[in-house]
Design a protein around this motif. Structure first.
Motif, PDB file in Angstrom:
ATOM      1  N   THR A  28       0.845  -1.194   0.000  1.00 47.12           N
ATOM      2  CA  THR A  28       0.000   0.000   0.000  1.00 47.12           C
ATOM      3  C   THR A  28       0.881   1.245   0.000  1.00 47.12           C
ATOM      4  N   VAL A  29       0.678   2.077  -1.013  1.00 52.27           N
ATOM      5  CA  VAL A  29       1.487   3.291  -1.162  1.00 52.27           C
ATOM      6  C   VAL A  29       0.620   4.498  -0.789  1.00 52.27           C
ATOM      7  N   VAL A  30       1.069   5.276   0.182  1.00 49.62           N
ATOM      8  CA  VAL A  30       0.327   6.464   0.603  1.00 49.62           C
ATOM      9  C   VAL A  30       1.036   7.698   0.053  1.00 49.62           C
ATOM     10  N   ASP A  88       5.302   5.008   2.654  1.00 53.05           N
ATOM     11  CA  ASP A  88       4.863   6.380   2.927  1.00 53.05           C
ATOM     12  C   ASP A  88       5.636   7.354   2.045  1.00 53.05           C
ATOM     13  N   CYS A  89       4.905   7.999   1.131  1.00 56.12           N
ATOM     14  CA  CYS A  89       5.499   9.043   0.286  1.00 56.12           C
ATOM     15  C   CYS A  89       4.709  10.340   0.459  1.00 56.12           C
ATOM     16  N   LEU A  90       4.294  10.614   1.682  1.00 59.52           N
ATOM     17  CA  LEU A  90       3.471  11.788   1.958  1.00 59.52           C
ATOM     18  C   LEU A  90       4.323  13.065   2.002  1.00 59.52           C
ATOM     19  N   ASP A  91       3.625  14.192   2.029  1.00 63.06           N
ATOM     20  CA  ASP A  91       4.349  15.465   1.975  1.00 63.06           C
ATOM     21  C   ASP A  91       4.108  16.342   3.201  1.00 63.06           C
ATOM     22  N   ASN A  92       3.612  15.734   4.280  1.00 59.00           N
ATOM     23  CA  ASN A  92       3.444  16.548   5.483  1.00 59.00           C
ATOM     24  C   ASN A  92       3.597  15.696   6.740  1.00 59.00           C
TER      25      ASN A  92
END
Lengths: 191, 92
Positions: A6-8, A94-98
Protein backbone atom coordinates in the motif's frame (compact mmCIF):
# COMPACT_ATOMS: atom_id res chain seq x y z
CA UNK A 1 -0.81 -15.43 -2.79
CA UNK A 2 0.67 -12.05 -3.68
CA UNK A 3 1.67 -9.71 -0.91
CA UNK A 4 -0.14 -6.38 -0.70
CA UNK A 5 1.88 -3.17 -0.96
CA UNK A 6 0.00 0.00 0.00
CA UNK A 7 1.49 3.29 -1.16
CA UNK A 8 0.33 6.46 0.60
CA UNK A 9 0.93 9.60 -1.45
CA UNK A 10 1.43 9.34 -5.20
CA UNK A 11 2.96 12.69 -6.00
CA UNK A 12 6.66 13.12 -6.70
CA UNK A 13 8.16 10.07 -5.01
CA UNK A 14 5.07 7.87 -4.87
CA UNK A 15 4.04 8.15 -8.52
CA UNK A 16 7.49 7.15 -9.76
CA UNK A 17 7.89 4.45 -7.12
CA UNK A 18 4.67 2.69 -8.12
CA UNK A 19 6.10 2.14 -11.61
CA UNK A 20 8.90 0.06 -10.09
CA UNK A 21 6.34 -2.27 -8.51
CA UNK A 22 5.16 -3.44 -11.91
CA UNK A 23 7.79 -6.17 -12.02
CA UNK A 24 7.03 -7.42 -8.51
CA UNK A 25 4.52 -10.14 -7.72
CA UNK A 26 2.44 -7.89 -5.50
CA UNK A 27 -1.03 -6.42 -5.32
CA UNK A 28 -0.76 -2.62 -5.38
CA UNK A 29 -2.98 -0.25 -3.40
CA UNK A 30 -2.53 3.51 -3.71
CA UNK A 31 -4.01 6.25 -1.52
CA UNK A 32 -4.09 9.97 -2.37
CA UNK A 33 -6.85 12.57 -2.31
CA UNK A 34 -5.06 15.16 -4.43
CA UNK A 35 -5.58 16.07 -8.08
CA UNK A 36 -2.95 16.47 -10.81
CA UNK A 37 -1.94 20.09 -11.35
CA UNK A 38 -0.14 21.50 -14.36
CA UNK A 39 3.03 22.05 -12.30
CA UNK A 40 3.08 18.36 -11.29
CA UNK A 41 3.71 17.28 -14.86
CA UNK A 42 7.33 18.47 -14.58
CA UNK A 43 8.26 16.30 -11.63
CA UNK A 44 5.68 13.53 -11.21
CA UNK A 45 4.60 10.48 -13.21
CA UNK A 46 1.39 12.21 -14.23
CA UNK A 47 0.90 13.37 -17.83
CA UNK A 48 -0.66 16.47 -19.29
CA UNK A 49 -3.90 14.73 -20.35
CA UNK A 50 -4.52 13.89 -16.68
CA UNK A 51 -4.32 17.43 -15.32
CA UNK A 52 -7.41 17.94 -13.16
CA UNK A 53 -7.94 14.23 -12.53
CA UNK A 54 -7.38 12.51 -9.20
CA UNK A 55 -3.75 11.41 -8.94
CA UNK A 56 -4.82 7.87 -8.08
CA UNK A 57 -6.96 7.71 -11.22
CA UNK A 58 -4.15 9.16 -13.34
CA UNK A 59 -1.79 6.50 -12.02
CA UNK A 60 -4.32 3.71 -12.41
CA UNK A 61 -4.84 4.66 -16.05
CA UNK A 62 -1.10 4.92 -16.79
CA UNK A 63 -0.24 1.60 -15.12
CA UNK A 64 -3.02 -0.17 -16.99
CA UNK A 65 -2.35 1.46 -20.35
CA UNK A 66 1.46 1.29 -20.33
CA UNK A 67 2.08 -1.95 -18.45
CA UNK A 68 -1.19 -3.84 -18.18
CA UNK A 69 -0.95 -3.63 -14.39
CA UNK A 70 -4.12 -3.10 -12.36
CA UNK A 71 -3.93 -1.16 -9.13
CA UNK A 72 -6.52 -0.50 -6.44
CA UNK A 73 -7.13 3.14 -5.62
CA UNK A 74 -8.48 5.13 -2.70
CA UNK A 75 -9.07 8.87 -3.06
CA UNK A 76 -9.80 9.65 0.59
CA UNK A 77 -7.59 11.89 2.65
CA UNK A 78 -5.88 9.91 5.38
CA UNK A 79 -7.26 11.00 8.76
CA UNK A 80 -7.41 9.49 12.20
CA UNK A 81 -10.89 8.05 11.64
CA UNK A 82 -10.04 6.06 8.52
CA UNK A 83 -6.43 5.06 9.04
CA UNK A 84 -7.35 1.59 10.38
CA UNK A 85 -9.47 0.84 7.34
CA UNK A 86 -7.20 2.31 4.67
CA UNK A 87 -3.73 1.40 5.86
CA UNK A 88 -3.69 -2.34 5.42
CA UNK A 89 -1.30 -4.67 3.67
CA UNK A 90 1.98 -6.52 4.07
CA UNK A 91 4.02 -3.39 3.46
CA UNK A 92 3.14 0.29 3.73
CA UNK A 93 5.21 2.79 1.73
CA UNK A 94 4.86 6.38 2.93
CA UNK A 95 5.50 9.04 0.29
CA UNK A 96 3.47 11.79 1.96
CA UNK A 97 4.35 15.47 1.98
CA UNK A 98 3.44 16.55 5.48
CA UNK A 99 4.48 15.61 9.00
CA UNK A 100 0.99 15.31 10.46
CA UNK A 101 -0.05 12.61 7.98
CA UNK A 102 3.26 10.83 8.35
CA UNK A 103 2.63 10.71 12.11
CA UNK A 104 -0.73 9.01 11.49
CA UNK A 105 1.05 6.42 9.36
CA UNK A 106 3.85 5.93 11.87
CA UNK A 107 1.51 5.53 14.85
CA UNK A 108 -0.60 3.03 12.91
CA UNK A 109 2.18 0.80 11.61
CA UNK A 110 3.86 0.75 15.02
CA UNK A 111 0.62 -0.19 16.74
CA UNK A 112 -0.18 -2.91 14.18
CA UNK A 113 3.37 -4.12 13.58
CA UNK A 114 3.15 -3.55 9.84
CA UNK A 115 6.48 -3.09 7.99
CA UNK A 116 6.72 0.48 6.71
CA UNK A 117 9.19 2.21 4.42
CA UNK A 118 9.34 6.01 4.30
CA UNK A 119 10.53 8.19 1.43
CA UNK A 120 11.34 11.85 2.03
CA UNK A 121 13.05 14.67 0.17
CA UNK A 122 14.64 17.98 1.04
CA UNK A 123 12.79 20.81 -0.66
CA UNK A 124 15.88 22.01 -2.48
CA UNK A 125 16.52 18.65 -4.13
CA UNK A 126 19.81 18.19 -2.27
CA UNK A 127 18.95 15.16 -0.16
CA UNK A 128 16.61 12.19 0.05
CA UNK A 129 15.91 9.50 2.61
CA UNK A 130 14.65 5.96 2.15
CA UNK A 131 14.27 4.76 5.72
CA UNK A 132 12.47 1.88 7.42
CA UNK A 133 10.15 2.99 10.17
CA UNK A 134 12.30 1.66 13.00
CA UNK A 135 14.79 4.48 12.31
CA UNK A 136 12.52 7.09 10.79
CA UNK A 137 12.36 10.53 12.35
CA UNK A 138 9.64 12.79 10.96
CA UNK A 139 10.80 16.22 9.77
CA UNK A 140 7.91 18.61 10.20
CA UNK A 141 7.40 21.50 7.79
CA UNK A 142 9.25 24.72 8.50
CA UNK A 143 6.19 26.77 7.60
CA UNK A 144 4.41 28.34 4.64
CA UNK A 145 6.60 29.09 1.68
CA UNK A 146 9.01 26.22 2.28
CA UNK A 147 10.57 24.71 -0.84
CA UNK A 148 8.66 21.72 -2.22
CA UNK A 149 11.07 20.06 -4.64
CA UNK A 150 8.39 20.26 -7.33
CA UNK A 151 10.43 22.13 -9.87
CA UNK A 152 11.27 20.06 -12.94
CA UNK A 153 14.99 20.54 -12.39
CA UNK A 154 14.80 17.98 -9.57
CA UNK A 155 13.18 15.24 -11.65
CA UNK A 156 16.32 13.07 -11.99
CA UNK A 157 16.93 13.25 -8.24
CA UNK A 158 13.30 12.48 -7.45
CA UNK A 159 13.49 9.47 -9.77
CA UNK A 160 16.76 8.36 -8.16
CA UNK A 161 15.25 8.46 -4.68
CA UNK A 162 12.15 6.64 -5.97
CA UNK A 163 14.41 3.98 -7.45
CA UNK A 164 16.00 3.42 -4.04
CA UNK A 165 12.51 3.03 -2.60
CA UNK A 166 12.09 0.34 -5.25
CA UNK A 167 15.39 -1.31 -4.38
CA UNK A 168 14.62 -1.34 -0.65
CA UNK A 169 11.19 -2.81 -1.39
CA UNK A 170 12.61 -5.44 -3.71
CA UNK A 171 15.19 -6.55 -1.12
CA UNK A 172 12.51 -6.70 1.57
CA UNK A 173 10.10 -8.73 -0.55
CA UNK A 174 12.79 -11.17 -1.65
CA UNK A 175 14.85 -11.51 1.53
CA UNK A 176 12.88 -9.89 4.33
CA UNK A 177 15.86 -7.59 4.91
CA UNK A 178 15.34 -3.90 5.66
CA UNK A 179 17.87 -1.67 3.85
CA UNK A 180 17.81 2.08 4.39
CA UNK A 181 19.59 4.72 2.32
CA UNK A 182 20.62 8.37 2.41
CA UNK A 183 20.76 9.83 -1.06
CA UNK A 184 22.30 13.02 -2.39
CA UNK A 185 23.31 14.03 -5.92
CA UNK A 186 26.89 13.42 -4.71
CA UNK A 187 26.31 9.80 -3.70
CA UNK A 188 24.33 7.21 -1.78
CA UNK A 189 25.15 5.70 1.60
CA UNK A 190 23.52 2.76 3.35
CA UNK A 191 22.29 3.60 6.81
CA UNK B 1 36.94 1.02 3.97
CA UNK B 2 37.69 -1.71 6.54
CA UNK B 3 40.77 0.22 7.68
CA UNK B 4 38.63 3.26 8.33
CA UNK B 5 36.06 1.24 10.25
CA UNK B 6 38.71 -0.35 12.46
CA UNK B 7 39.91 3.09 13.59
CA UNK B 8 36.54 3.92 15.09
CA UNK B 9 36.28 2.93 18.73
CA UNK B 10 33.14 1.67 20.48
CA UNK B 11 32.42 5.07 22.00
CA UNK B 12 33.02 6.89 18.73
CA UNK B 13 31.05 7.49 15.55
CA UNK B 14 31.64 8.33 11.94
CA UNK B 15 30.23 11.78 11.23
CA UNK B 16 28.66 11.99 7.78
CA UNK B 17 27.64 15.38 6.45
CA UNK B 18 25.40 16.25 3.51
CA UNK B 19 25.71 19.83 2.35
CA UNK B 20 24.90 21.51 -0.94
CA UNK B 21 23.95 18.18 -2.50
CA UNK B 22 27.36 16.67 -1.68
CA UNK B 23 28.17 14.08 0.91
CA UNK B 24 31.29 13.29 2.91
CA UNK B 25 32.72 12.06 6.20
CA UNK B 26 34.82 13.97 8.69
CA UNK B 27 38.28 12.36 8.54
CA UNK B 28 38.34 11.81 12.30
CA UNK B 29 35.80 9.92 14.37
CA UNK B 30 33.78 11.85 16.94
CA UNK B 31 32.59 10.86 20.41
CA UNK B 32 29.06 9.43 20.40
CA UNK B 33 28.33 11.79 23.30
CA UNK B 34 28.97 14.91 21.22
CA UNK B 35 25.92 17.16 21.46
CA UNK B 36 23.86 18.14 18.42
CA UNK B 37 25.06 21.72 18.79
CA UNK B 38 28.69 20.67 18.86
CA UNK B 39 28.16 18.41 15.84
CA UNK B 40 26.87 21.42 13.90
CA UNK B 41 29.76 23.58 15.07
CA UNK B 42 32.29 20.94 14.06
CA UNK B 43 30.70 20.59 10.62
CA UNK B 44 30.54 24.35 10.11
CA UNK B 45 34.24 24.69 10.89
CA UNK B 46 35.16 21.67 8.80
CA UNK B 47 33.28 22.85 5.70
CA UNK B 48 34.63 26.39 6.13
CA UNK B 49 38.14 25.00 6.23
CA UNK B 50 37.70 22.50 3.40
CA UNK B 51 38.07 19.64 5.84
CA UNK B 52 35.44 17.23 4.52
CA UNK B 53 36.50 15.31 1.43
CA UNK B 54 33.78 15.56 -1.22
CA UNK B 55 32.26 18.78 0.08
CA UNK B 56 33.51 22.02 -1.46
CA UNK B 57 34.87 24.64 0.93
CA UNK B 58 32.25 27.15 1.99
CA UNK B 59 33.08 29.79 4.55
CA UNK B 60 29.38 30.65 4.89
CA UNK B 61 28.11 27.12 5.53
CA UNK B 62 25.12 27.22 7.87
CA UNK B 63 23.78 24.05 9.52
CA UNK B 64 21.31 25.79 11.81
CA UNK B 65 18.24 24.15 10.25
CA UNK B 66 19.89 20.77 9.66
CA UNK B 67 19.05 17.55 11.51
CA UNK B 68 21.43 15.40 13.55
CA UNK B 69 20.56 11.70 13.46
CA UNK B 70 22.31 8.94 15.32
CA UNK B 71 22.41 5.33 14.16
CA UNK B 72 23.79 2.52 16.33
CA UNK B 73 25.97 -0.19 14.78
CA UNK B 74 24.25 -2.79 12.62
CA UNK B 75 25.14 -6.18 11.22
CA UNK B 76 26.53 -4.46 8.11
CA UNK B 77 28.05 -1.40 9.79
CA UNK B 78 30.08 -2.18 12.87
CA UNK B 79 30.41 1.39 14.11
CA UNK B 80 28.07 4.19 15.21
CA UNK B 81 27.02 6.65 12.52
CA UNK B 82 26.05 10.25 13.15
CA UNK B 83 24.48 11.99 10.21
CA UNK B 84 24.10 15.73 9.74
CA UNK B 85 21.57 16.26 6.99
CA UNK B 86 19.09 18.76 5.54
CA UNK B 87 15.47 18.52 6.64
CA UNK B 88 13.34 16.28 4.44
CA UNK B 89 9.87 17.76 4.61
CA UNK B 90 8.73 16.74 1.18
CA UNK B 91 7.73 13.46 -0.39
CA UNK B 92 4.49 13.79 -2.28
Amino acid sequence: MSKIVTVVGVGALGSHFVQFLRSEDVAINVIDFDRVEQKNVQSQFHGKPNVGKLKVDSLKQSMQFLYGVRIKTVSNKLVGDNVDVLLQGDLIVDCLDNGASRKLVQDHVRAKGIPCLHGALAGDGSFGRVIWDESFVIDYESGPGAATCENGEFLPFIALTSAYLGIATQIFLAQGKKSSYSISPGGVIRI
Amino acid sequence: MDNVVQLIQENEARLNVTYGGQNGDLPDAVSIETTDGDIKTMATEAVAGGGIPGIPTDARADFGDFVVERYPPTEDRTHHLIQLRPKTEFGG
